[in-house]
Write a protein that holds these residues in place. Structure first.
Motif, PDB file in Angstrom:
ATOM      1  N   ARG A   1      -4.108  43.691 -36.643  1.00  0.00           N
ATOM      2  CA  ARG A   1      -3.122  44.173 -35.676  1.00  0.00           C
ATOM      3  C   ARG A   1      -2.516  43.002 -34.910  1.00  0.00           C
ATOM      4  NH1 ARG A   1      -6.186  47.301 -33.278  1.00  0.00           N
ATOM      5  NH2 ARG A   1      -5.580  49.267 -34.274  1.00  0.00           N
ATOM      6  N   ARG A   2      -3.344  42.059 -34.516  1.00  0.00           N
ATOM      7  CA  ARG A   2      -2.869  40.905 -33.746  1.00  0.00           C
ATOM      8  C   ARG A   2      -1.850  40.096 -34.547  1.00  0.00           C
ATOM      9  NH1 ARG A   2      -3.935  35.402 -32.682  1.00  0.00           N
ATOM     10  NH2 ARG A   2      -4.055  34.876 -30.449  1.00  0.00           N
ATOM     11  N   HIS A   3      -2.216  39.759 -35.784  1.00  0.00           N
ATOM     12  CA  HIS A   3      -1.331  38.911 -36.573  1.00  0.00           C
ATOM     13  C   HIS A   3      -0.039  39.630 -36.936  1.00  0.00           C
ATOM     14  CE1 HIS A   3       0.134  35.869 -39.243  1.00  0.00           C
ATOM     15  NE2 HIS A   3       0.111  36.698 -40.274  1.00  0.00           N
TER      16      HIS A   3
ATOM     17  N   ASN B   1      -6.679  33.056 -36.695  1.00  0.00           N
ATOM     18  CA  ASN B   1      -6.123  34.397 -36.542  1.00  0.00           C
ATOM     19  C   ASN B   1      -4.650  34.491 -36.900  1.00  0.00           C
ATOM     20  OD1 ASN B   1      -8.364  36.033 -35.543  1.00  0.00           O
ATOM     21  ND2 ASN B   1      -8.331  34.663 -33.765  1.00  0.00           N
TER      22      ASN B   1
ATOM     23  N   THR C   1       1.464  42.149 -35.457  1.00  0.00           N
ATOM     24  CA  THR C   1       2.308  42.362 -34.279  1.00  0.00           C
ATOM     25  C   THR C   1       3.070  41.098 -33.933  1.00  0.00           C
ATOM     26  OG1 THR C   1       0.801  44.040 -33.395  1.00  0.00           O
ATOM     27  CG2 THR C   1       2.319  42.998 -31.836  1.00  0.00           C
ATOM     28  N   ARG C   2       2.379  39.979 -33.928  1.00  0.00           N
ATOM     29  CA  ARG C   2       3.031  38.703 -33.611  1.00  0.00           C
ATOM     30  C   ARG C   2       3.991  38.273 -34.719  1.00  0.00           C
ATOM     31  NH1 ARG C   2      -1.016  34.811 -30.210  1.00  0.00           N
ATOM     32  NH2 ARG C   2      -1.789  36.396 -28.751  1.00  0.00           N
TER      33      ARG C   2
END
Length: 337
Positions: free
Chosen positions: A98-100, A92, A102-103
């Motif tokens: 969205r997860r990647h 991931n 955002t981080r």
């Protein structure tokens, strides 16, 4: 150095952008700081990086330089970064989810030591993630002030149009820029990618404007190409000794650039960069370098003026060869009828 509007945004960037892919790899932190100082002294305000450059070290070097110049200088710099490619073995930790994203944005903010990213770019299209998810993540980051604008890099024409139309339909912010490979020896982007970008009002930010080093004049037909150089990937074997694997068309372009340089008294690399600065839609040209000397050579282009005749000659000799349809003669005839 002049400044140009970035697409239809209200942002103005220097016509040369300092590319920092070498920072942390070929360029030490000390030399990188010296290069950024020289760039600013020449009037530059635009620096481009990516989280994947030296696994984040490039961003860290820029961050340490910004911290050492707190105040008016740091505040007027426009910092662009990118995310999309893997940063670890985690399945991931890549893409445009969205997860990647955002981080990735949070990590870039920490490394750059800034509160907001001026221009955040998707480093490439992600076929695994629905576009709605990507755009909602970018809208959220914009609304929260973590990024000011977003752009695209290495997208195809249809992908550019899809991003722009989807963002408008959703009522979210559209992209403001497109970063493609573009030079006298890489003009195929003019067939679909650049028209799509210009039609959508995106500022064009060419990377590899010197054709991997070919347009610096340091190579010739009879000399081997070092496998470690920017042009080394063009060699047909692992030893990198076959300069003939560079297309003959590219050598003819280099011959024309050399002739223009000799006639005008403008350095070879400056001729290639000056041609690019004259192309429609180009907001800034990304120039990379290993040290201050190389950077100084590239920056000479902003003081170089090519005559209309010289521009026409270079455009004619570098015109990419296309099949008869849809980009060749027959294709053009269909549009003109």
């Amino acid at each position: 150095m002049q400044h140009r509007r970035l697409g239809r945004s209200g942002l103005f960037v220097s016509e040369m952008c300092l590319g920092t892919m070498t920072f942390g790899a070929e360029t030490t932190e000390r030399e990188a700081h010296s290069m950024m100082d020289s760039f600013v002294e020449a009037g530059g305000n635009f620096i481009d990086t990516a989280n994947a450059y030296s696994s984040g070290v490039s961003e860290e070097i820029i961050g340490s330089w910004l911290r050492s110049h707190r105040g008016a200088l740091a505040d007027r710099m426009i910092i662009a970064t990118k995310a999309r490619f893997p940063m670890s073995s985690d399945v991931n930790d890549k893409g445009a989810s969205r997860r990647h994203l955002t981080r990735a944005i949070e990590a870039s903010l920490r490394r750059l030591k800034v509160e907001t990213i001026d221009l955040f770019q998707l480093h490439a299209w992600d076929p695994r993630t629905e576009l709605d998810e990507t755009l909602s993540a970018l809208e959220r980051a914009t609304d929260s002030g973590k990024i000011q604008y977003y752009g695209l890099s290495n997208f195809d024409g249809w992908q550019i149009s899809k991003v722009v139309m989807t963002s408008l339909l959703q009522g979210g912010p559209p992209p403001v820029s497109m970063q493609p490979q573009y030079s006298l020896v890489a003009r195929e982007v003019e067939w679909e990618i650049l028209p799509a970008a210009r039609d959508s009002g995106l500022g064009i930010l060419p990377w590899s404007p010197l054709g991997g080093g070919l347009l610096t004049g340091k190579y010739d037909r009879d000399s081997p190409i070092p496998p470690t150089g920017r042009l080394g990937h063009l060699a047909s074997d692992s030893t990198g000794t076959k300069s003939a694997t560079v297309a003959e068309h590219s050598w003819k372009i280099l011959d024309a650039v050399r002739a223009t340089s000799l006639e005008s008294g403008i350095p070879i690399a400056s001729v290639a960069l000056a041609w690019l600065l004259n192309q429609p839609g180009v907001s800034s040209v990304i120039v990379g370098a290993r040290d201050r000397t190389q950077l100084a050579e590239s920056l000479k282009a902003v003081r170089s003026t090519l005559s209309p005749d010289a521009l026409a000659v270079l455009s004619a000799v570098s015109e990419p060869t296309a099949a008869d349809y849809p980009y060749g003669t027959r294709g053009r005839e269909q549009h003109e009828r």
